[in-house]
Motif scaffolding. Structure first.
Motif, PDB file in Angstrom:
ATOM      1  N   GLU A 160      -3.177  -0.040  -5.063  1.00  0.00           N
ATOM      2  CA  GLU A 160      -3.894  -1.142  -4.422  1.00  0.00           C
ATOM      3  C   GLU A 160      -2.950  -2.255  -3.970  1.00  0.00           C
ATOM      4  N   ASN A 161      -1.888  -1.858  -3.283  1.00  0.00           N
ATOM      5  CA  ASN A 161      -0.886  -2.823  -2.829  1.00  0.00           C
ATOM      6  C   ASN A 161      -1.144  -3.335  -1.421  1.00  0.00           C
ATOM      7  N   THR A 162      -2.123  -2.771  -0.729  1.00  0.00           N
ATOM      8  CA  THR A 162      -2.376  -3.193   0.640  1.00  0.00           C
ATOM      9  C   THR A 162      -3.874  -3.279   0.888  1.00  0.00           C
ATOM     10  N   PHE A 163      -4.266  -4.362   1.565  1.00  0.00           N
ATOM     11  CA  PHE A 163      -5.663  -4.494   1.975  1.00  0.00           C
ATOM     12  C   PHE A 163      -5.722  -3.965   3.389  1.00  0.00           C
ATOM     13  N   PHE A 164      -6.402  -2.850   3.567  1.00  0.00           N
ATOM     14  CA  PHE A 164      -6.296  -2.063   4.786  1.00  0.00           C
ATOM     15  C   PHE A 164      -7.673  -1.651   5.250  1.00  0.00           C
ATOM     16  N   LYS A 165      -8.037  -2.077   6.446  1.00  0.00           N
ATOM     17  CA  LYS A 165      -9.320  -1.714   7.061  1.00  0.00           C
ATOM     18  C   LYS A 165     -10.493  -1.977   6.110  1.00  0.00           C
ATOM     19  N   GLY A 166     -10.452  -3.151   5.470  1.00  0.00           N
ATOM     20  CA  GLY A 166     -11.576  -3.604   4.672  1.00  0.00           C
ATOM     21  C   GLY A 166     -11.585  -3.210   3.209  1.00  0.00           C
ATOM     22  N   ALA A 167     -10.532  -2.558   2.721  1.00  0.00           N
ATOM     23  CA  ALA A 167     -10.517  -2.142   1.312  1.00  0.00           C
ATOM     24  C   ALA A 167      -9.075  -2.113   0.796  1.00  0.00           C
ATOM     25  N   TRP A 168      -8.943  -2.245  -0.508  1.00  0.00           N
ATOM     26  CA  TRP A 168      -7.627  -2.102  -1.124  1.00  0.00           C
ATOM     27  C   TRP A 168      -7.244  -0.629  -1.128  1.00  0.00           C
ATOM     28  N   GLY A 169      -5.981  -0.352  -0.824  1.00  0.00           N
ATOM     29  CA  GLY A 169      -5.519   1.029  -0.790  1.00  0.00           C
ATOM     30  C   GLY A 169      -4.182   1.216  -1.473  1.00  0.00           C
ATOM     31  N   ASP A 170      -3.937   2.460  -1.847  1.00  0.00           N
ATOM     32  CA  ASP A 170      -2.660   2.863  -2.455  1.00  0.00           C
ATOM     33  C   ASP A 170      -1.748   3.416  -1.377  1.00  0.00           C
ATOM     34  N   GLU A 171      -0.446   3.284  -1.605  1.00  0.00           N
ATOM     35  CA  GLU A 171       0.538   3.885  -0.702  1.00  0.00           C
ATOM     36  C   GLU A 171       1.574   4.651  -1.518  1.00  0.00           C
ATOM     37  N   PHE A 172       2.087   5.714  -0.905  1.00  0.00           N
ATOM     38  CA  PHE A 172       3.247   6.434  -1.434  1.00  0.00           C
ATOM     39  C   PHE A 172       4.458   6.032  -0.602  1.00  0.00           C
ATOM     40  N   GLN A 173       5.598   5.872  -1.269  1.00  0.00           N
ATOM     41  CA  GLN A 173       6.851   5.672  -0.545  1.00  0.00           C
ATOM     42  C   GLN A 173       7.762   6.849  -0.828  1.00  0.00           C
ATOM     43  N   TYR A 174       8.281   7.420   0.252  1.00  0.00           N
ATOM     44  CA  TYR A 174       9.234   8.521   0.201  1.00  0.00           C
ATOM     45  C   TYR A 174      10.579   8.019   0.697  1.00  0.00           C
ATOM     46  N   ALA A 175      11.653   8.689   0.301  1.00  0.00           N
ATOM     47  CA  ALA A 175      12.980   8.285   0.758  1.00  0.00           C
ATOM     48  C   ALA A 175      13.907   9.493   0.826  1.00  0.00           C
ATOM     49  N   LEU A 176      14.961   9.320   1.612  1.00  0.00           N
ATOM     50  CA  LEU A 176      15.994  10.345   1.761  1.00  0.00           C
ATOM     51  C   LEU A 176      17.293   9.650   2.124  1.00  0.00           C
ATOM     52  N   LEU A 177      18.385  10.088   1.495  1.00  0.00           N
ATOM     53  CA  LEU A 177      19.713   9.580   1.810  1.00  0.00           C
ATOM     54  C   LEU A 177      20.399  10.494   2.815  1.00  0.00           C
ATOM     55  N   GLY A 178      21.308   9.935   3.582  1.00  0.00           N
ATOM     56  CA  GLY A 178      22.052  10.725   4.551  1.00  0.00           C
ATOM     57  C   GLY A 178      22.787  11.891   3.907  1.00  0.00           C
ATOM     58  N   ARG A 179      23.372  11.684   2.753  1.00  0.00           N
ATOM     59  CA  ARG A 179      24.117  12.777   2.090  1.00  0.00           C
ATOM     60  C   ARG A 179      23.172  13.873   1.610  1.00  0.00           C
ATOM     61  N   GLU A 180      21.936  13.513   1.251  1.00  0.00           N
ATOM     62  CA  GLU A 180      20.944  14.517   0.852  1.00  0.00           C
ATOM     63  C   GLU A 180      20.524  15.343   2.073  1.00  0.00           C
ATOM     64  N   TRP A 181      20.368  14.671   3.211  1.00  0.00           N
ATOM     65  CA  TRP A 181      20.029  15.360   4.456  1.00  0.00           C
ATOM     66  C   TRP A 181      21.150  16.355   4.820  1.00  0.00           C
ATOM     67  N   ALA A 182      22.388  15.911   4.702  1.00  0.00           N
ATOM     68  CA  ALA A 182      23.528  16.759   5.057  1.00  0.00           C
ATOM     69  C   ALA A 182      23.572  18.015   4.183  1.00  0.00           C
TER      70      ALA A 182
END
Length: 185
Positions: A160-182
């Protein structure tokens, strides 16, 4: 570091290129689809907003601080089927965020994964960024699956970190490093 002039990135089925004036009808059509807009920041997307987006990208280069929107077009017809974005951090241009949108008709065919892989290849290979994140609504299982298929790791579940289109919502954050991509090679 000078940002290289962007032309295009090709995949077996797609081309990531600049948005063009002739993309307007297709852009507005899929962005105005309630199912496509469901997890996006916009609603009621109209031609004026589409023209503004296309015009804002004229003269911008991906890799400059701020957002750059790429067209996702079918390689064989050049028809616009979606768009993807790169935001380069203003305070540290080695960091960025990506996002992506596909027309409903073109979802579920692996095109999102293909486009995001191409975008990451460009971001890490050509632009040399260090770290990329992707943030998605926790209910958007399809977007989360794309981010996982391209090798991004889920680093956070924000409740519930964002109030979005009239309601509180959850978000996922993903990440990738350049060396992991390589290493994925």
């Amino acid at each position: 570091m000078a940002v290289p002039e962007f032309d295009r990135v090709e995949t077996p089925r797609l081309v990531l290129r600049r948005l063009r004036a002739q993309d307007l009808v297709a852009l507005v059509a899929y962005r105005n689809d309630p199912e496509v807009a469901r997890y996006q920041s916009w609603s009621d997307y109209d031609a004026q907003r589409g023209r503004q987006l296309i015009e804002m990208m004229i003269g911008r280069q991906p890799g400059e601080p701020g957002w750059f929107q790429f067209a996702i077009a079918l390689k064989d017809t050049d028809a616009l089927v979606g768009d993807c974005a790169l935001r380069v951090d203003e305070s540290d241009p080695r960091l960025g965020e990506i996002g992506f949108t596909l027309s409903r008709r073109h979802q579920g065919q692996g095109l999102g994964t293909e486009a995001v892989r191409a975008l990451l290849g460009y971001v890490f290979g050509t632009l040399g960024l260090h770290r990329i994140i992707g943030v998605t609504d926790a209910k958007n299982a399809a977007a989360a699956a794309v981010l996982e298929r391209v090798g991004m790791r889920r680093e956070g579940h924000f409740v519930e970190n964002t109030f979005f289109k009239g309601a509180w919502g959850d978000e996922f954050q993903y990440a990738l490093l350049g060396r992991e991509w390589a290493k994925q090679g």
